[in-house]
Write a protein that holds these residues in place. Structure first.
Motif, PDB file in Angstrom:
ATOM      1  N   ALA A 245       0.700  -1.251  -0.082  1.00 20.19           N
ATOM      2  CA  ALA A 245      -0.154  -0.004   0.086  1.00 20.19           C
ATOM      3  C   ALA A 245       0.832   1.238   0.012  1.00 20.19           C
ATOM      4  N   THR A 246       1.885   1.263   0.485  1.00 18.12           N
ATOM      5  CA  THR A 246       2.952   2.334   0.887  1.00 18.12           C
ATOM      6  C   THR A 246       3.884   2.253   0.189  1.00 18.12           C
ATOM      7  N   GLY A 247       4.527   1.013  -0.271  1.00 17.01           N
ATOM      8  CA  GLY A 247       5.691   0.881  -1.091  1.00 17.01           C
ATOM      9  C   GLY A 247       6.946   0.515  -0.070  1.00 17.01           C
ATOM     10  N   ALA A 248       6.708   0.951   1.315  1.00 20.07           N
ATOM     11  CA  ALA A 248       7.677   0.580   2.192  1.00 20.07           C
ATOM     12  C   ALA A 248       8.406  -0.750   1.969  1.00 20.07           C
ATOM     13  N   GLN A 249       9.494  -0.841   2.312  1.00 19.73           N
ATOM     14  CA  GLN A 249      10.363  -2.144   2.408  1.00 19.73           C
ATOM     15  C   GLN A 249      10.164  -3.014   1.168  1.00 19.73           C
ATOM     16  N   CYS A 250       9.782  -2.682  -0.146  1.00 19.95           N
ATOM     17  CA  CYS A 250       9.458  -3.316  -1.236  1.00 19.95           C
ATOM     18  C   CYS A 250      10.615  -3.009  -2.342  1.00 19.95           C
ATOM     19  N   THR A 251      10.673  -4.034  -3.125  1.00 22.50           N
ATOM     20  CA  THR A 251      12.113  -3.743  -4.013  1.00 22.50           C
ATOM     21  C   THR A 251      11.578  -3.859  -5.543  1.00 22.50           C
TER      22      THR A 251
END
Length: 334
Positions: A245-251
């Motif tokens: 949802a936020t893109g946090a910790q995604c690659t």
């Protein structure tokens, strides 16, 4: 193209898994340990499907931005790159930051649209590229000498899980004998990469299995790697799991066929499919530096180059549709 000549090193013992000291635990160093290993992995987007070839989505600018980000991290001694096409390779060879960081380019001289390449300041003792099931993807094994001892690094870019309606089962023309016909080609690729990373090197070897696996941590393939004693460095260092949802910790998740997202600071990733797995010998109780680089040596353990660049070459804020992964590890002797 340059070709690295190496001497093969024989080894017969596979390292046993060792415990991990969580990030932030008592004993985690506040200053850089004397002996550590800093590794970065990143799918840097070959760009061959972008318009205006041979520009490759501003390939020159993207390689320049990669150099800026590696130099900002104080030139990590080991860098594994995926999606190296022939023009990508040529750009890396010509990049001035390679010499500035004193990197050796470790290359197998088996060019294709999508290959792996390693940059390192460490002594290289062996290298071998293996073409995986399906006859397109590959795994690149590079053996190194480090202050922590021998290192086996395997970088790989693998297929995602197939669609249910097209399972892509193994067959003798595309899979080796060790992969049975009742598994998929992508399953076989993961099995092969694990085996390549686990064999040889000796009982004191630190092993790193890394790259773009095209599946998330919840997948059966990722879980099989962890079940075999490999440590997901991202989670072990205290990072959260990817939040789509936020893109946090995604690659991964930015578009890869033009530069719109690469120039948009608000663009985000949506899944974590790039990993840096570590398996240490019993003589090494692994300690990971914190995500915020507690020991101040330029690289923490977690995402690499995840923040938008300011004044990036050619207006770029990101160099790839993927975000890199870094690990700074040391040993507490067991």
């Amino acid at each position: 193209m340059r070709k690295l000549l190496v001497v093969l090193v024989a080894g017969v013992l596979v390292a046993a898994a060792a415990p991990v000291v969580p990030a932030g635990a008592a004993g985690t160093p506040r200053v850089a340990p004397k002996d550590d290993l800093r590794v970065v992995t990143m799918n840097i987007l070959h760009g061959i499907t972008c318009p205006n070839a041979p520009d490759d989505c501003q390939g020159d600018d993207r390689i320049a931005l990669l150099g800026q980000q590696l130099q900002a991290a104080k030139c990590p001694p080991v860098v594994a790159l995926e999606e190296i096409a022939p023009r990508t390779y040529d750009r890396v060879v010509a990049a001035p930051w390679v010499k500035q960081c004193k990197y050796k380019i470790v290359w197998h001289n088996m060019p294709l649209t999508d290959r792996e390449l390693v940059l390192t300041t460490l002594p290289v003792t062996s290298q071998k590229l293996t073409v995986l099931a399906g006859n397109f993807r590959s795994a690149y094994r590079v053996e190194l000498r480090s202050k922590l001892g021998p290192v086996v690094l395997v970088a790989s870019h693998q297929d995602g899980d197939p669609d249910p309606g097209d399972p892509k089962p193994c067959n003798p023309a595309e899979c080796p004998p060790e992969c049975p016909a009742d598994i998929t080609i992508s399953d076989c690729q993961t099995i092969q990469a694990k085996a390549i990373a686990s064999e040889g090197g000796g009982s004191k070897t630190i092993r790193v299995l890394t790259g773009d696996f095209n599946v998330t941590a919840a997948s059966a393939r990722s879980q099989s790697i962890v079940a075999d004693g490999w440590v997901d460095s991202h989670l072990a260092a205290g990072n959260a799991e990817c939040d789509p949802a936020t893109g946090a910790q995604c690659t991964s998740g930015r578009q890869d066929m033009n530069t719109d997202d690469l120039k948009n600071p608000a663009s985000k990733e949506t899944e974590r499919i790039d990993f840096l797995f570590v398996k240490a010998p019993r003589s090494c109780q692994v300690r990971f530096d914190t995500p915020k680089d507690r020991d101040k040596d330029g690289l923490g353990t977690g995402l690499f180059a995840d923040q938008p660049a300011t004044n990036g070459p050619g207006g770029l804020v990101y160099l790839s549709d993927h975000t890199g992964v870094g690990a700074d590890l040391s040993c507490r002797k067991g």
